[in-house]
Motif scaffolding. Structure first.
Motif, PDB file in Angstrom:
ATOM      1  N   SER A 151      58.491  23.986 -17.424  1.00 50.96           N
ATOM      2  CA  SER A 151      57.026  24.008 -17.549  1.00 50.96           C
ATOM      3  C   SER A 151      56.556  23.036 -18.617  1.00 50.96           C
ATOM      4  O   SER A 151      55.553  22.325 -18.443  1.00 50.96           O
ATOM      5  CB  SER A 151      56.551  25.428 -17.880  1.00 50.96           C
ATOM      6  OG  SER A 151      56.905  26.345 -16.859  1.00 50.96           O
ATOM      7  N   LEU A 152      57.273  22.985 -19.738  1.00 44.57           N
ATOM      8  CA  LEU A 152      56.907  22.048 -20.804  1.00 44.57           C
ATOM      9  C   LEU A 152      57.096  20.602 -20.363  1.00 44.57           C
ATOM     10  O   LEU A 152      56.298  19.719 -20.712  1.00 44.57           O
ATOM     11  CB  LEU A 152      57.743  22.333 -22.052  1.00 44.57           C
ATOM     12  CG  LEU A 152      57.448  23.643 -22.777  1.00 44.57           C
ATOM     13  CD1 LEU A 152      58.434  23.858 -23.913  1.00 44.57           C
ATOM     14  CD2 LEU A 152      56.022  23.652 -23.314  1.00 44.57           C
ATOM     15  N   ARG A 153      58.138  20.350 -19.607  1.00 42.05           N
ATOM     16  CA  ARG A 153      58.351  18.997 -19.088  1.00 42.05           C
ATOM     17  C   ARG A 153      57.210  18.582 -18.155  1.00 42.05           C
ATOM     18  O   ARG A 153      56.737  17.448 -18.204  1.00 42.05           O
ATOM     19  CB  ARG A 153      59.691  18.922 -18.361  1.00 42.05           C
ATOM     20  CG  ARG A 153      60.892  18.910 -19.293  1.00 42.05           C
ATOM     21  CD  ARG A 153      62.194  19.130 -18.533  1.00 42.05           C
ATOM     22  NE  ARG A 153      63.349  18.936 -19.372  1.00 42.05           N
ATOM     23  CZ  ARG A 153      63.851  19.850 -20.197  1.00 42.05           C
ATOM     24  NH1 ARG A 153      63.263  21.049 -20.281  1.00 42.05           N
ATOM     25  NH2 ARG A 153      64.910  19.593 -20.939  1.00 42.05           N
ATOM     26  N   ILE A 154      56.786  19.500 -17.320  1.00 44.54           N
ATOM     27  CA  ILE A 154      55.687  19.203 -16.400  1.00 44.54           C
ATOM     28  C   ILE A 154      54.405  18.915 -17.187  1.00 44.54           C
ATOM     29  O   ILE A 154      53.656  17.984 -16.872  1.00 44.54           O
ATOM     30  CB  ILE A 154      55.488  20.363 -15.411  1.00 44.54           C
ATOM     31  CG1 ILE A 154      56.689  20.459 -14.469  1.00 44.54           C
ATOM     32  CG2 ILE A 154      54.206  20.173 -14.604  1.00 44.54           C
ATOM     33  CD1 ILE A 154      56.655  21.659 -13.546  1.00 44.54           C
ATOM     34  N   GLU A 155      54.142  19.709 -18.225  1.00 43.85           N
ATOM     35  CA  GLU A 155      52.964  19.461 -19.061  1.00 43.85           C
ATOM     36  C   GLU A 155      53.034  18.079 -19.709  1.00 43.85           C
ATOM     37  O   GLU A 155      52.026  17.371 -19.794  1.00 43.85           O
ATOM     38  CB  GLU A 155      52.861  20.539 -20.146  1.00 43.85           C
ATOM     39  CG  GLU A 155      52.454  21.906 -19.640  1.00 43.85           C
ATOM     40  CD  GLU A 155      52.353  22.911 -20.765  1.00 43.85           C
ATOM     41  OE1 GLU A 155      52.263  22.467 -21.941  1.00 43.85           O
ATOM     42  OE2 GLU A 155      52.371  24.117 -20.498  1.00 43.85           O
ATOM     43  N   THR A 156      54.212  17.701 -20.184  1.00 46.68           N
ATOM     44  CA  THR A 156      54.392  16.395 -20.809  1.00 46.68           C
ATOM     45  C   THR A 156      54.116  15.283 -19.808  1.00 46.68           C
ATOM     46  O   THR A 156      53.446  14.291 -20.122  1.00 46.68           O
ATOM     47  CB  THR A 156      55.814  16.262 -21.364  1.00 46.68           C
ATOM     48  OG1 THR A 156      56.043  17.292 -22.332  1.00 46.68           O
ATOM     49  CG2 THR A 156      56.028  14.902 -22.012  1.00 46.68           C
TER      50      THR A 156
END
Length: 271
Positions: A91-96
Motif C-alpha cells: 500500500s505504501l509503495r502504491i501511494e509513493t
C-alpha cells in the motif's frame, strides 16, 4: 522601609539600559537555539521536485512484495501479522507511485489496489502478482535518454521536508518563543491573573499536540540526503528553498577531512 528600598532598587535595575541590552542579547541567543532547525538544516523548507529515485525504488520492489504477500496469504484466513505487514508495504509503495503520476496514468495501480483489498477481505491472491507485473510495466518512467522506449512522465510534487521532520517538542518551544516575544503586545489586552505565563504555555502545548496529530507520514523510499540526491539527479528539482545555512546537524564533507582551517593561508593555497 527595607521593602520599599528593595522594590526601588529592582525598579532601577529593570530600567537600566545595560539590563535591557543584556536581556536583548539573551533573547537573541535563546531564539537562535530554539529556531536553529529553521536557520541551519540540510532539508529544504519547500521543494517542488520529481522524486525519481523514490519512484524507481517503489516500482522495482512492487512485484517481489506482491509475490511475498501471495505466498503468505495463500490458504490462510485471517491474514497473519507477516502478511499484514506485506499488505501495508505494498500500500505504501502504491501511494509513493501515485504521488508522482498524473491521474490519467494511475489506472494500473487502481486495479492493483482493488485486488489488494480483496486479498485482505479473504479472496484468493492468485492474480495479485500478475496485476503487480502489469502495473510495473505500465508505470515504467520515461527515460529522456531513451524516449523511443516509451514510459510515463513523472510529475513534480510540492513537499516541505524540513517542517515534516520537526518534532512536537520543537514545535512547542517555537510557538512558546514566538508568544513570549510578542508578549508586550498581547498582554495589554489580556489582564486575567496568570495569563502572562499560563496562556502561552497552554497555547504551545496545544500546538505540540496538533503537530503530533498531523498526517505527514514520510514515504518508505523518501530521500535521506536531499543535497546529494539533487546533485546526482535522483531528485529533479523545479524549485527549492533551503534554510539560510544549508548545513545539517553533524553534517561533514569527507573531501575536506584533511584540509587546513579555512582561515589559514594554506587553505587558500589548496582551494
Amino acid at each position: 522601609m527595607d521593602d520599599l528600598a528593595g522594590r526601588s532598587a529592582l525598579s532601577r535595575f529593570w530600567r537600566s539600559p545595560r539590563t535591557r541590552i543584556a536581556l536583548g542579547c539573551l533573547a537573541v541567543l535563546y531564539a537562535a537555539a530554539i529556531y536553529a532547525p529553521l536557520i541551519a538544516n540540510d532539508r529544504p523548507l519547500r521543494m517542488e521536485a520529481v522524486h525519481v529515485k523514490e519512484y524507481r525504488a517503489a516500482l522495482r520492489s512492487l512485484v517481489p512484495a506482491a509475490e511475498e504477500l501471495a505466498r503468505l496469504a495463500s490458504g490462510e484466513r485471517p491474514l497473519s501479522p507477516a502478511a499484514l505487514r506485506e499488505f501495508t508495504g505494498i500500500s505504501l509503495r502504491i501511494e509513493t507511485l501515485e504521488s508522482s503520476l498524473s491521474p490519467a496514468d494511475r489506472a494500473p495501480l487502481d486495479g492493483l489496489k482493488s485486488a489488494l483489498e480483496s486479498v485482505r477481505g479473504g479472496s484468493d491472491p492468485g492474480g495479485l502478482v500478475e496485476l503487480a507485473k502489469r502495473a510495473q510495466e505500465k508505470c515504467r518512467p520515461l527515460d529522456p535518454a531513451e524516449a523511443s522506449a516509451g514510459g510515463v512522465v513523472l510529475v513534480s510534487r510540492v513537499s516541505y521536508p524540513l517542517l515534516e521532520s520537526l518534532r512536537p517538542i520543537e514545535a512547542f518551544f517555537m510557538v512558546l518563543g514566538a508568544l513570549c516575544a510578542a508578549a508586550p503586545l498581547w498582554c495589554r489586552w489580556i489582564r486575567a491573573p496568570g495569563a502572562g505565563v499560563g496562556l502561552p504555555v497552554l497555547i504551545a502545548i496545544a500546538a505540540a499536540f496538533a503537530w503530533e496529530s498531523r498526517d505527514t507520514r514520510a514515504p518508505p523510499f523518501a530521500s535521506s540526503s536531499f543535497k546529494a540526491d539533487i546533485a546526482s539527479g535522483a531528485l529533479v528539482v523545479r524549485d527549492v528553498t533551503f534554510p539560510p545555512i544549508a548545513m545539517g546537524f553533524a553534517e561533514t564533507n569527507l573531501s575536506e577531512s584533511y584540509r587546513p582551517p579555512t582561515w589559514s593561508d594554506a587553505a587558500r593555497d589548496r582551494a
